[in-house]
Design a protein around this motif. Structure first.
Motif, PDB file in Angstrom:
ATOM      1  N   LYS A  19       0.846  -1.196   0.000  1.00 10.42           N
ATOM      2  CA  LYS A  19       0.000   0.000   0.000  1.00 10.42           C
ATOM      3  C   LYS A  19       0.882   1.247   0.000  1.00 10.42           C
ATOM      4  N   LEU A  20       0.668   2.075  -1.016  1.00  9.94           N
ATOM      5  CA  LEU A  20       1.459   3.281  -1.238  1.00  9.94           C
ATOM      6  C   LEU A  20       0.544   4.497  -1.137  1.00  9.94           C
ATOM      7  N   LEU A  21       0.823   5.366  -0.180  1.00  9.57           N
ATOM      8  CA  LEU A  21      -0.039   6.514   0.105  1.00  9.57           C
ATOM      9  C   LEU A  21       0.602   7.809  -0.395  1.00  9.57           C
ATOM     10  N   PHE A  22      -0.184   8.623  -1.099  1.00 10.09           N
ATOM     11  CA  PHE A  22       0.271   9.928  -1.563  1.00 10.09           C
ATOM     12  C   PHE A  22      -0.447  11.044  -0.798  1.00 10.09           C
ATOM     13  N   ASP A  23       0.286  12.043  -0.359  1.00 12.29           N
ATOM     14  CA  ASP A  23      -0.201  13.366   0.056  1.00 12.29           C
ATOM     15  C   ASP A  23      -1.360  13.364   1.065  1.00 12.29           C
ATOM     16  N   PRO A  24      -1.138  12.798   2.269  1.00  7.60           N
ATOM     17  CA  PRO A  24      -2.152  12.908   3.320  1.00  7.60           C
ATOM     18  C   PRO A  24      -2.080  14.296   3.976  1.00  7.60           C
ATOM     19  N   GLY A  25      -2.795  15.258   3.425  1.00  9.61           N
ATOM     20  CA  GLY A  25      -2.711  16.644   3.880  1.00  9.61           C
ATOM     21  C   GLY A  25      -3.926  17.092   4.678  1.00  9.61           C
ATOM     22  N   LYS A  26      -3.927  18.357   5.053  1.00  5.97           N
ATOM     23  CA  LYS A  26      -4.936  18.918   5.964  1.00  5.97           C
ATOM     24  C   LYS A  26      -6.360  18.822   5.442  1.00  5.97           C
ATOM     25  N   PHE A  27      -6.558  19.084   4.158  1.00  2.00           N
ATOM     26  CA  PHE A  27      -7.922  19.110   3.628  1.00  2.00           C
ATOM     27  C   PHE A  27      -8.589  17.745   3.737  1.00  2.00           C
ATOM     28  N   PRO A  52       0.192  22.740   2.644  1.00  7.00           N
ATOM     29  CA  PRO A  52      -0.487  22.005   3.710  1.00  7.00           C
ATOM     30  C   PRO A  52      -1.608  21.077   3.260  1.00  7.00           C
ATOM     31  N   ASP A  53      -2.191  21.323   2.097  1.00  9.13           N
ATOM     32  CA  ASP A  53      -3.219  20.389   1.632  1.00  9.13           C
ATOM     33  C   ASP A  53      -2.615  19.099   1.095  1.00  9.13           C
ATOM     34  N   HIS A  54      -1.278  19.058   1.031  1.00 12.43           N
ATOM     35  CA  HIS A  54      -0.571  17.848   0.600  1.00 12.43           C
ATOM     36  C   HIS A  54       0.371  17.310   1.679  1.00 12.43           C
ATOM     37  N   PHE A  55       0.817  18.192   2.557  1.00  9.89           N
ATOM     38  CA  PHE A  55       1.760  17.805   3.612  1.00  9.89           C
ATOM     39  C   PHE A  55       1.443  18.551   4.897  1.00  9.89           C
ATOM     40  N   ASP A  56       1.189  17.795   5.954  1.00 14.86           N
ATOM     41  CA  ASP A  56       0.998  18.357   7.288  1.00 14.86           C
ATOM     42  C   ASP A  56       1.797  17.497   8.260  1.00 14.86           C
ATOM     43  N   LEU A  57       2.704  18.115   8.983  1.00 18.22           N
ATOM     44  CA  LEU A  57       3.636  17.363   9.819  1.00 18.22           C
ATOM     45  C   LEU A  57       2.906  16.552  10.890  1.00 18.22           C
ATOM     46  N   GLU A  58       1.937  17.144  11.560  1.00 20.99           N
ATOM     47  CA  GLU A  58       1.237  16.425  12.632  1.00 20.99           C
ATOM     48  C   GLU A  58       0.442  15.243  12.085  1.00 20.99           C
ATOM     49  N   ILE A  59      -0.207  15.444  10.952  1.00 17.42           N
ATOM     50  CA  ILE A  59      -0.952  14.341  10.338  1.00 17.42           C
ATOM     51  C   ILE A  59      -0.003  13.219   9.926  1.00 17.42           C
ATOM     52  N   LEU A  60       1.108  13.599   9.329  1.00 18.15           N
ATOM     53  CA  LEU A  60       2.084  12.592   8.909  1.00 18.15           C
ATOM     54  C   LEU A  60       2.614  11.820  10.121  1.00 18.15           C
ATOM     55  N   GLN A  61       2.917  12.535  11.197  1.00 22.62           N
ATOM     56  CA  GLN A  61       3.405  11.870  12.404  1.00 22.62           C
ATOM     57  C   GLN A  61       2.355  10.916  12.968  1.00 22.62           C
ATOM     58  N   PRO A 133       0.111  14.717 -11.900  1.00 26.82           N
ATOM     59  CA  PRO A 133       0.810  15.980 -12.168  1.00 26.82           C
ATOM     60  C   PRO A 133       0.810  16.921 -10.974  1.00 26.82           C
ATOM     61  N   VAL A 134       0.124  16.502  -9.907  1.00 26.94           N
ATOM     62  CA  VAL A 134      -0.045  17.292  -8.681  1.00 26.94           C
ATOM     63  C   VAL A 134      -0.704  18.625  -9.060  1.00 26.94           C
ATOM     64  N   ASP A 135      -0.104  19.759  -8.696  1.00 28.97           N
ATOM     65  CA  ASP A 135      -0.728  21.061  -8.953  1.00 28.97           C
ATOM     66  C   ASP A 135      -0.092  21.762 -10.150  1.00 28.97           C
ATOM     67  N   SER A 136       0.102  20.999 -11.198  1.00 25.35           N
ATOM     68  CA  SER A 136       0.676  21.530 -12.436  1.00 25.35           C
ATOM     69  C   SER A 136      -0.267  21.267 -13.602  1.00 25.35           C
ATOM     70  N   LEU A 137      -0.418  22.280 -14.444  1.00 24.62           N
ATOM     71  CA  LEU A 137      -1.172  22.148 -15.697  1.00 24.62           C
ATOM     72  C   LEU A 137      -0.256  22.502 -16.860  1.00 24.62           C
ATOM     73  N   SER A 138       0.990  22.131 -16.725  1.00 26.07           N
ATOM     74  CA  SER A 138       2.043  22.613 -17.611  1.00 26.07           C
ATOM     75  C   SER A 138       2.314  21.675 -18.782  1.00 26.07           C
ATOM     76  N   ASP A 139       2.778  22.269 -19.867  1.00 25.89           N
ATOM     77  CA  ASP A 139       3.224  21.481 -21.012  1.00 25.89           C
ATOM     78  C   ASP A 139       4.488  20.687 -20.701  1.00 25.89           C
ATOM     79  N   GLU A 140       5.066  20.892 -19.521  1.00 26.10           N
ATOM     80  CA  GLU A 140       6.211  20.086 -19.091  1.00 26.10           C
ATOM     81  C   GLU A 140       5.865  18.593 -19.093  1.00 26.10           C
TER      82      GLU A 140
END
Length: 219
Positions: A19-27, A52-61, A133-140
């Motif tokens: 099980k691989l978890l991505f971005d447990p953030g505040k929201f 913080p909607d992707h990374f929150d230290l207390e939630i991660l801990q 792509p997370v928070d990117s809408l880029s041609d990258e």
């Protein structure tokens, strides 16, 4: 591969018992609908950037307190983890194997925000099938045109609905799983999803309407 959504951009990938978890953030955790106890058997956690909607230290801990999980992230998030004595593996660019998952890390530019510095951000391709792509809408990210599944921002202070759809139109995925909507009321989310679904169905792209905590799709 099973992909479950736990509000906003908190995503759980499952394959062959890993099980691989991505971005447990505040929201995701703000209303108590998602809790650390839901992730006791998580094997690995990836943090894409410092917002913080992707990374929150207390939630991660709180998750690390109940799960024996390895942590992966970039330098900017890593600085905060180091200050708190949390070990991690640096992942910013290139390929890494995490259990049955092959992750291709891609440095990308976060969309501009009002009076806010641009964070270091890492997008990912998972098992050559899923683009986050997370928070990117880029041609990258155009090299990944035609990917099986796009994890698509559906609403954000940095984007319009037309701009979001235009990005997905360029990418032409076979399927879309909507994310980044954790601050909106359910009636509004459903309204926006209806619009997106109609738009993408015209192009033969399947749009997954995911509302409930832990709802999933399978690839």
């Amino acid at each position: 591969m099973k992909i479950s959504k736990y509000l906003h951009s908190c995503l759980l990938f499952e394959l062959d018992g890993h099980k691989l978890l991505f971005d447990p953030g505040k929201f995701s955790f703000a209303e108590g609908l998602v809790t650390a106890d839901m992730f006791t058997d998580v094997s690995s956690i990836v943090i894409t950037h410092i917002h913080p909607d992707h990374f929150d230290l207390e939630i991660l801990q709180s998750i690390l307190a109940v799960a024996n999980a390895n942590l992966y992230t970039n330098s900017q998030v890593g600085e905060q983890l180091t200050k708190s004595g949390i070990p991690f593996t640096l992942i910013e660019e290139g390929e890494i194997k995490i259990g049955p998952f092959t992750l291709s890390a891609i440095p990308v530019t976060h969309e501009a925000l009002l009076d806010n510095p641009i964070p270091q951000m890492t997008a990912f391709v998972i098992n050559n099938k899923v683009l986050y792509p997370v928070d990117s809408l880029s041609d990258e990210l155009i090299d990944y045109k035609g990917i099986e599944l796009l994890l698509m921002v559906t609403m954000a202070p940095f984007a319009t609905e037309r701009g979001i759809a235009a990005f997905a139109d360029k990418m032409q995925p076979r399927q879309i799983l909507p994310v980044h909507d954790g601050y909106a009321k359910e009636f509004f989310i459903k309204q926006r999803y209806t619009n997106y679904k109609k738009h993408f169905e015209k192009q033969g792209i399947k749009f997954h309407e995911i509302y409930d905590v832990g709802a999933s799709v399978n690839l």
